[in-house]
Design a protein around this motif. Structure first.
Motif, PDB file in Angstrom:
ATOM      1  N   VAL A 124      13.085  71.785  31.864  1.00  0.00           N
ATOM      2  CA  VAL A 124      12.287  72.628  32.514  1.00  0.00           C
ATOM      3  C   VAL A 124      11.617  72.268  33.818  1.00  0.00           C
ATOM      4  O   VAL A 124      11.069  72.923  34.579  1.00  0.00           O
ATOM      5  CB  VAL A 124      11.180  72.973  31.673  1.00  0.00           C
ATOM      6  N   PHE A 125      11.995  70.732  34.119  1.00  0.00           N
ATOM      7  CA  PHE A 125      11.244  70.320  35.149  1.00  0.00           C
ATOM      8  C   PHE A 125      12.105  70.399  36.675  1.00  0.00           C
ATOM      9  O   PHE A 125      13.122  70.145  36.552  1.00  0.00           O
ATOM     10  CB  PHE A 125      11.126  68.907  34.983  1.00  0.00           C
ATOM     11  N   PRO A 126      11.327  70.900  37.477  1.00  0.00           N
ATOM     12  CA  PRO A 126      12.139  70.965  38.815  1.00  0.00           C
ATOM     13  C   PRO A 126      12.472  69.824  39.420  1.00  0.00           C
ATOM     14  O   PRO A 126      12.299  68.689  39.045  1.00  0.00           O
ATOM     15  CB  PRO A 126      10.955  71.380  39.796  1.00  0.00           C
ATOM     16  N   THR A 127      13.583  70.096  40.289  1.00  0.00           N
ATOM     17  CA  THR A 127      14.345  68.924  41.186  1.00  0.00           C
ATOM     18  C   THR A 127      13.197  68.422  41.734  1.00  0.00           C
ATOM     19  O   THR A 127      12.305  68.984  42.431  1.00  0.00           O
ATOM     20  CB  THR A 127      15.331  69.691  42.219  1.00  0.00           C
ATOM     21  N   GLY A 128      13.237  66.903  41.893  1.00  0.00           N
ATOM     22  CA  GLY A 128      12.316  66.142  42.601  1.00  0.00           C
ATOM     23  C   GLY A 128      11.292  65.607  41.382  1.00  0.00           C
ATOM     24  O   GLY A 128      10.572  64.507  41.624  1.00  0.00           O
ATOM     25  N   GLU A 129      11.434  65.955  40.337  1.00  0.00           N
ATOM     26  CA  GLU A 129      10.387  65.391  39.077  1.00  0.00           C
ATOM     27  C   GLU A 129      10.795  63.930  38.882  1.00  0.00           C
ATOM     28  O   GLU A 129       9.973  63.191  38.598  1.00  0.00           O
ATOM     29  CB  GLU A 129      10.735  66.115  37.991  1.00  0.00           C
ATOM     30  N   VAL A 130      11.993  63.573  39.068  1.00  0.00           N
ATOM     31  CA  VAL A 130      12.557  62.164  38.464  1.00  0.00           C
ATOM     32  C   VAL A 130      11.767  61.232  39.557  1.00  0.00           C
ATOM     33  O   VAL A 130      11.484  60.013  39.347  1.00  0.00           O
ATOM     34  CB  VAL A 130      13.897  62.171  38.379  1.00  0.00           C
ATOM     35  N   GLU A 131      11.831  61.700  40.884  1.00  0.00           N
ATOM     36  CA  GLU A 131      11.268  60.435  41.799  1.00  0.00           C
ATOM     37  C   GLU A 131       9.828  60.633  41.883  1.00  0.00           C
ATOM     38  O   GLU A 131       9.401  59.301  41.961  1.00  0.00           O
ATOM     39  CB  GLU A 131      11.353  61.403  43.270  1.00  0.00           C
ATOM     40  N   LYS A 132       8.918  61.508  40.954  1.00  0.00           N
ATOM     41  CA  LYS A 132       7.533  61.553  40.737  1.00  0.00           C
ATOM     42  C   LYS A 132       7.380  60.686  39.670  1.00  0.00           C
ATOM     43  O   LYS A 132       6.157  59.899  39.688  1.00  0.00           O
ATOM     44  CB  LYS A 132       6.808  62.823  40.960  1.00  0.00           C
ATOM     45  N   ARG A 133       8.074  60.655  38.699  1.00  0.00           N
ATOM     46  CA  ARG A 133       7.864  60.097  37.177  1.00  0.00           C
ATOM     47  C   ARG A 133       9.177  59.661  36.614  1.00  0.00           C
ATOM     48  O   ARG A 133       9.829  60.420  35.793  1.00  0.00           O
ATOM     49  CB  ARG A 133       6.782  60.886  36.277  1.00  0.00           C
ATOM     50  N   PRO A 134       9.845  58.793  37.193  1.00  0.00           N
ATOM     51  CA  PRO A 134      11.176  58.145  36.681  1.00  0.00           C
ATOM     52  C   PRO A 134      10.844  57.828  35.159  1.00  0.00           C
ATOM     53  O   PRO A 134       9.813  57.612  34.943  1.00  0.00           O
ATOM     54  CB  PRO A 134      11.668  57.237  37.333  1.00  0.00           C
ATOM     55  N   PHE A 135      12.052  57.428  34.450  1.00  0.00           N
ATOM     56  CA  PHE A 135      12.187  56.883  33.263  1.00  0.00           C
ATOM     57  C   PHE A 135      11.276  55.596  33.214  1.00  0.00           C
ATOM     58  O   PHE A 135      11.356  54.845  34.005  1.00  0.00           O
ATOM     59  CB  PHE A 135      13.263  56.577  32.725  1.00  0.00           C
ATOM     60  N   SER A 136      10.246  55.464  32.128  1.00  0.00           N
ATOM     61  CA  SER A 136       9.428  54.368  31.959  1.00  0.00           C
ATOM     62  C   SER A 136       9.183  54.319  30.342  1.00  0.00           C
ATOM     63  O   SER A 136       9.362  55.125  29.604  1.00  0.00           O
ATOM     64  CB  SER A 136       8.170  54.618  32.645  1.00  0.00           C
ATOM     65  N   ILE A 137       8.705  53.066  30.370  1.00  0.00           N
ATOM     66  CA  ILE A 137       8.348  52.685  28.941  1.00  0.00           C
ATOM     67  C   ILE A 137       7.008  51.989  28.701  1.00  0.00           C
ATOM     68  O   ILE A 137       6.576  51.258  29.543  1.00  0.00           O
ATOM     69  CB  ILE A 137       9.371  51.606  28.227  1.00  0.00           C
ATOM     70  N   LYS A 138       6.142  52.598  27.769  1.00  0.00           N
ATOM     71  CA  LYS A 138       4.782  52.106  27.580  1.00  0.00           C
ATOM     72  C   LYS A 138       4.674  51.815  26.195  1.00  0.00           C
ATOM     73  O   LYS A 138       4.690  52.632  25.399  1.00  0.00           O
ATOM     74  CB  LYS A 138       3.551  52.958  28.048  1.00  0.00           C
ATOM     75  N   GLY A 139       4.600  50.475  25.649  1.00  0.00           N
ATOM     76  CA  GLY A 139       4.559  50.290  24.301  1.00  0.00           C
ATOM     77  C   GLY A 139       5.644  50.763  23.420  1.00  0.00           C
ATOM     78  O   GLY A 139       6.741  50.534  23.876  1.00  0.00           O
ATOM     79  N   ASN A 140       5.423  51.545  22.585  1.00  0.00           N
ATOM     80  CA  ASN A 140       6.497  52.150  21.724  1.00  0.00           C
ATOM     81  C   ASN A 140       7.042  53.558  22.173  1.00  0.00           C
ATOM     82  O   ASN A 140       7.751  54.295  21.603  1.00  0.00           O
ATOM     83  CB  ASN A 140       5.974  52.460  20.151  1.00  0.00           C
ATOM     84  N   ARG A 141       6.527  53.857  23.480  1.00  0.00           N
ATOM     85  CA  ARG A 141       6.866  55.354  24.045  1.00  0.00           C
ATOM     86  C   ARG A 141       7.776  55.257  25.202  1.00  0.00           C
ATOM     87  O   ARG A 141       7.467  54.360  25.945  1.00  0.00           O
ATOM     88  CB  ARG A 141       5.668  56.125  23.990  1.00  0.00           C
ATOM     89  N   ALA A 142       8.676  56.045  25.304  1.00  0.00           N
ATOM     90  CA  ALA A 142       9.446  56.309  26.378  1.00  0.00           C
ATOM     91  C   ALA A 142       8.930  57.741  27.062  1.00  0.00           C
ATOM     92  O   ALA A 142       8.654  58.355  26.588  1.00  0.00           O
ATOM     93  CB  ALA A 142      11.026  56.356  26.444  1.00  0.00           C
ATOM     94  N   PHE A 143       8.886  57.609  28.518  1.00  0.00           N
ATOM     95  CA  PHE A 143       8.488  58.784  29.192  1.00  0.00           C
ATOM     96  C   PHE A 143       9.481  59.232  30.020  1.00  0.00           C
ATOM     97  O   PHE A 143      10.257  58.375  30.597  1.00  0.00           O
ATOM     98  CB  PHE A 143       7.096  58.536  29.755  1.00  0.00           C
ATOM     99  N   GLY A 144       9.431  60.438  30.708  1.00  0.00           N
ATOM    100  CA  GLY A 144      10.460  60.840  31.947  1.00  0.00           C
ATOM    101  C   GLY A 144      10.839  62.259  31.579  1.00  0.00           C
ATOM    102  O   GLY A 144      10.656  62.594  30.403  1.00  0.00           O
ATOM    103  N   PRO A 145      11.277  63.111  32.499  1.00  0.00           N
ATOM    104  CA  PRO A 145      11.587  64.422  32.297  1.00  0.00           C
ATOM    105  C   PRO A 145      12.680  64.444  31.299  1.00  0.00           C
ATOM    106  O   PRO A 145      13.973  64.096  31.438  1.00  0.00           O
ATOM    107  CB  PRO A 145      11.906  64.781  33.692  1.00  0.00           C
ATOM    108  N   GLY A 146      12.391  65.221  30.105  1.00  0.00           N
ATOM    109  CA  GLY A 146      13.209  65.624  29.113  1.00  0.00           C
ATOM    110  C   GLY A 146      13.271  64.499  28.386  1.00  0.00           C
ATOM    111  O   GLY A 146      14.572  64.743  27.489  1.00  0.00           O
ATOM    112  N   VAL A 147      12.533  63.623  28.100  1.00  0.00           N
ATOM    113  CA  VAL A 147      12.929  62.446  27.291  1.00  0.00           C
ATOM    114  C   VAL A 147      13.390  62.543  25.780  1.00  0.00           C
ATOM    115  O   VAL A 147      14.177  62.258  25.035  1.00  0.00           O
ATOM    116  CB  VAL A 147      11.775  61.325  27.337  1.00  0.00           C
ATOM    117  N   CYS A 148      12.352  63.778  25.194  1.00  0.00           N
ATOM    118  CA  CYS A 148      12.907  64.125  23.883  1.00  0.00           C
ATOM    119  C   CYS A 148      13.471  65.427  23.944  1.00  0.00           C
ATOM    120  O   CYS A 148      13.901  65.877  22.800  1.00  0.00           O
ATOM    121  CB  CYS A 148      11.367  63.855  22.985  1.00  0.00           C
ATOM    122  N   ASP A 149      12.950  66.331  24.682  1.00  0.00           N
ATOM    123  CA  ASP A 149      13.534  67.715  25.095  1.00  0.00           C
ATOM    124  C   ASP A 149      14.472  67.781  26.092  1.00  0.00           C
ATOM    125  O   ASP A 149      14.224  68.560  27.230  1.00  0.00           O
ATOM    126  CB  ASP A 149      12.585  68.723  25.007  1.00  0.00           C
TER     127      ASP A 149
END
Length: 381
Positions: free
Chosen positions: A85-110
């Motif tokens: 659902v995230f618009p083009t350019g979202e990756v540049e703002k918040r690319p894949f990252s890991i904090k503790g036991n969690r991974a983050f990024g556009p569409g990481v679980c969905d």
């Protein structure tokens, strides 16, 4: 098998970073195709007949892969979506990252994490020389987040050729899987009246906003707790200036139904709204329909769930089955008559939000669980 999966944990994370860092919103066809090509290479490498398709007038990129196709039904259909659902350019703002036991990024679980569960399960089955026991197909579409208009018929056709479907939307925290989903659709109500000066001669006007307000009161009465139908007015627009009686107003309604029998009642209700305006002289038009039938479990679904539950118990994983109001492509495969289990992806939450996350310690558990279930299906097919 468990040991092999554990040795590939870092590979899974590397793969996840690769596809998360590709913008693939539903309107970004190039990005969706890039994700599809990633999977095309990997499925081809383990012997699948693989093709990137472009469906519908919008040429939506979709991935299809099959192993040991035959006239008999596929043992399993693996279903997922490539778009987010995230618009083009979202990756540049918040690319894949890991904090503790969690991974983050556009569409990481969905649901990019879920797509990788499919890939790593099938790669594991190949390594364990178990894949030859199964006839399977993989369908990853590129328009699920906008309703799967271009891919729905294709998905349902594959489901009808399959004994069961696994949908890789995120598994809910606590290893909760989805056996039932509400169906859904939308309706747009447009009220037209007569413009007039709000102070000098309001009696010459027909207030479209007030007309719409009366219709909204009627719509709100559709909410039936007994049958778990909901009709939520989510957007309302009307009027241009404070001193002008508005001649047009419109509203959008999100509708969810638990039982297919409700579809006819709801669609009939909206059709009849146009026949009963509140003001003489106003006109009401309606657009929309229930475009996703409910995902309703059948006896074979419960039997399949018991296999998943007992397999989880055997590997030390406590799992649970739930119902949810959200829709997925599992609604379509269920409507095709195919036993469907959803929520087969990695554990995660907060879909469609900037704080969406996936639980890293669920990766090996989900790959192992699904692979063991596939093994059992293969042994009994």
């Amino acid at each position: 098998m468990k040991q092999y999966i554990e040795t590939r944990h870092e590979k899974f994370i590397t793969d996840l970073k690769t596809i998360i860092n590709i913008d693939s919103s539903s309107d970004n066809k190039d990005g969706i195709e890039k994700v599809a090509r990633f999977f095309e290479k990997r499925f081809t490498r383990i012997g699948f007949n693989t093709e990137v398709l472009f469906l519908g007038d919008q040429k939506v990129p979709c991935l299809y892969a099959e192993h040991l196709p035959s006239k008999k039904p596929f043992d399993i259909m693996f279903l997922g979506h490539l778009d987010t659902v995230f618009p083009t350019g979202e990756v540049e703002k918040r690319p894949f990252s890991i904090k503790g036991n969690r991974a983050f990024g556009p569409g990481v679980c969905d649901m990019k994490g879920g797509l990788l569960v499919v890939l790593h399960v099938l790669e594991t089955l190949r390594h364990e020389v178990l894949l030859e026991q199964l006839s399977v197909c993989v369908a990853f579409n590129g328009d699920e987040e906008t309703g799967s208009d271009a891919s729905r018929d294709w998905i349902m056709a594959m489901a009808k050729k399959s004994r069961q479907t696994f949908v890789f939307e995120p598994c809910r925290p606590g290893y909760r899987f989805v056996l039932q989903r509400k169906g859904g659709g939308w309706f747009n109500i447009i009220a037209k009246g007569q413009q007039a000066h709000a102070g000098a001669d309001p009696e010459k006007g027909i207030n479209a906003v007030v007309e719409l307000a009366h219709q909204i009161v009627k719509i709100n009465k559709l909410n039936q707790n007994a049958v778990e139908t909901s009709a939520q007015v989510t957007i309302v627009k009307g009027g241009d200036k404070v001193n002008i009686i508005p001649n047009k107003a419109q509203a959008w309604v999100d509708v969810r139904i638990l039982k297919i029998e409700e579809k006819e009642r709801i669609e009939s209700f909206f059709k009849t709204l146009a026949e009963h305006p509140y003001f003489k002289g106003s006109k009401i038009t309606i657009q929309g329909y229930i475009n996703r039938p409910p995902m309703e479990p059948i006896e074979a679904t419960h039997k399949l769930w018991e296999l998943i539950r007992s397999t989880g118990e055997r590997i030390g994983l406590s799992v649970e089955a739930i119902s949810t109001g959200g829709c997925s492509d599992g609604n379509s495969t269920s409507a095709a008559g195919t036993p469907t289990i959803d929520g087969m992806g990695i554990v995660g939450a907060n879909s469609h939000r900037a704080d969406e996350y996936a639980e890293l310690d669920s990766i090996d558990n989900m790959v192992l669980l699904v692979a063991q279930v596939c093994k059992a299906i293969g042994e009994n097919s």
